[in-house]
Design a protein around this motif. Structure first.
Motif, PDB file in Angstrom:
ATOM      1  N   LYS A  65      36.618  36.964  43.975  1.00 53.18           N
ATOM      2  CA  LYS A  65      35.894  37.870  43.080  1.00 53.18           C
ATOM      3  C   LYS A  65      35.272  37.096  41.921  1.00 53.18           C
ATOM      4  CE  LYS A  65      38.585  42.008  44.081  1.00 53.18           C
ATOM      5  NZ  LYS A  65      39.562  42.969  43.569  1.00 53.18           N
ATOM      6  N   LYS A  66      36.009  36.129  41.383  1.00 52.30           N
ATOM      7  CA  LYS A  66      35.479  35.314  40.283  1.00 52.30           C
ATOM      8  C   LYS A  66      34.250  34.530  40.749  1.00 52.30           C
ATOM      9  CE  LYS A  66      39.891  34.631  37.941  1.00 52.30           C
ATOM     10  NZ  LYS A  66      40.940  33.653  37.633  1.00 52.30           N
ATOM     11  N   TYR A  67      34.345  33.926  41.934  1.00 54.70           N
ATOM     12  CA  TYR A  67      33.216  33.168  42.463  1.00 54.70           C
ATOM     13  C   TYR A  67      32.019  34.077  42.758  1.00 54.70           C
ATOM     14  CZ  TYR A  67      35.689  28.720  42.855  1.00 54.70           C
ATOM     15  OH  TYR A  67      36.348  27.544  42.582  1.00 54.70           O
ATOM     16  N   GLU A  68      32.276  35.287  43.255  1.00 57.29           N
ATOM     17  CA  GLU A  68      31.179  36.217  43.504  1.00 57.29           C
ATOM     18  C   GLU A  68      30.472  36.578  42.203  1.00 57.29           C
ATOM     19  OE1 GLU A  68      33.241  39.354  45.548  1.00 57.29           O
ATOM     20  OE2 GLU A  68      32.661  38.584  47.515  1.00 57.29           O
ATOM     21  N   GLU A  69      31.254  36.789  41.146  1.00 60.05           N
ATOM     22  CA  GLU A  69      30.670  37.107  39.842  1.00 60.05           C
ATOM     23  C   GLU A  69      29.855  35.919  39.318  1.00 60.05           C
ATOM     24  OE1 GLU A  69      29.537  39.293  36.626  1.00 60.05           O
ATOM     25  OE2 GLU A  69      30.548  39.998  38.424  1.00 60.05           O
ATOM     26  N   LYS A  72      26.636  35.762  41.194  1.00 61.72           N
ATOM     27  CA  LYS A  72      25.710  36.795  40.734  1.00 61.72           C
ATOM     28  C   LYS A  72      25.051  36.377  39.423  1.00 61.72           C
ATOM     29  CE  LYS A  72      25.653  41.558  39.155  1.00 61.72           C
ATOM     30  NZ  LYS A  72      26.481  42.683  38.748  1.00 61.72           N
ATOM     31  N   LEU A  73      25.853  35.911  38.471  1.00 61.76           N
ATOM     32  CA  LEU A  73      25.309  35.488  37.182  1.00 61.76           C
ATOM     33  C   LEU A  73      24.366  34.301  37.329  1.00 61.76           C
ATOM     34  CD1 LEU A  73      28.517  35.799  34.970  1.00 61.76           C
ATOM     35  CD2 LEU A  73      26.537  37.326  34.980  1.00 61.76           C
ATOM     36  N   GLN A  74      24.759  33.347  38.166  1.00 63.52           N
ATOM     37  CA  GLN A  74      23.921  32.167  38.381  1.00 63.52           C
ATOM     38  C   GLN A  74      22.606  32.549  39.060  1.00 63.52           C
ATOM     39  OE1 GLN A  74      24.494  29.319  37.043  1.00 63.52           O
ATOM     40  NE2 GLN A  74      22.787  28.224  37.955  1.00 63.52           N
ATOM     41  N   LYS A  75      22.658  33.493  39.998  1.00 62.11           N
ATOM     42  CA  LYS A  75      21.453  33.948  40.691  1.00 62.11           C
ATOM     43  C   LYS A  75      20.487  34.570  39.683  1.00 62.11           C
ATOM     44  CE  LYS A  75      19.340  35.063  44.604  1.00 62.11           C
ATOM     45  NZ  LYS A  75      18.825  34.061  45.507  1.00 62.11           N
TER      46      LYS A  75
END
Length: 121
Positions: A65-69, A72-75
């Motif tokens: 979940k942390k990596y997905e967040e 998302k932020l990096q994208k």
């Protein structure tokens, strides 16, 4: 140091896979416990192993979940950084087309004047 959104997405998938594997091991321990269930030391080890694998699965799920967040932020950040580049590129291309059009008109005008002066001779 920041990584690309693709890197974070890949890490999220890896963590999800680790969580699935840990849950699989926990389920295996649970099935073995149900089949064995003699009340001896091996049963305690199976219960402890099941608990450990479930905790690992939870940790990996949280990490995913942390990596997905982060992905998302990096994208979003990458898109924001790309927008000015796209605008600058479009402006540069428009300027270049404008210059080419001016050069073409100047060339045509020079050719007409040259042909006119040739006819006058």
């Amino acid at each position: 140091m920041f990584f690309s959104s693709a890197y974070y997405s890949k890490k999220a998938e890896q963590q999800k896979e680790k969580a699935r594997e840990a849950l699989h091991h926990a389920d295996t321990c649970q099935r073995l416990y149900r089949v064995n269930d003699r009340g001896d030391e091996s049963d305690e080890k199976l219960l402890a192993a099941e608990k450990k694998f479930r905790e690992q699965a939870e940790k990996h799920t949280q990490d995913a979940k942390k990596y997905e967040e982060k992905a998302k932020l990096q994208k979003e950040k990458e898109q924001k950084e790309q927008a000015p580049k796209d605008k600058a590129t479009r402006e540069k291309e428009a300027h270049q087309r404008e210059q080419e059009a001016r050069q073409k008109v100047a060339r045509e005008r020079a050719e007409r004047e040259a042909s006119r002066s040739d006819r006058e001779r």
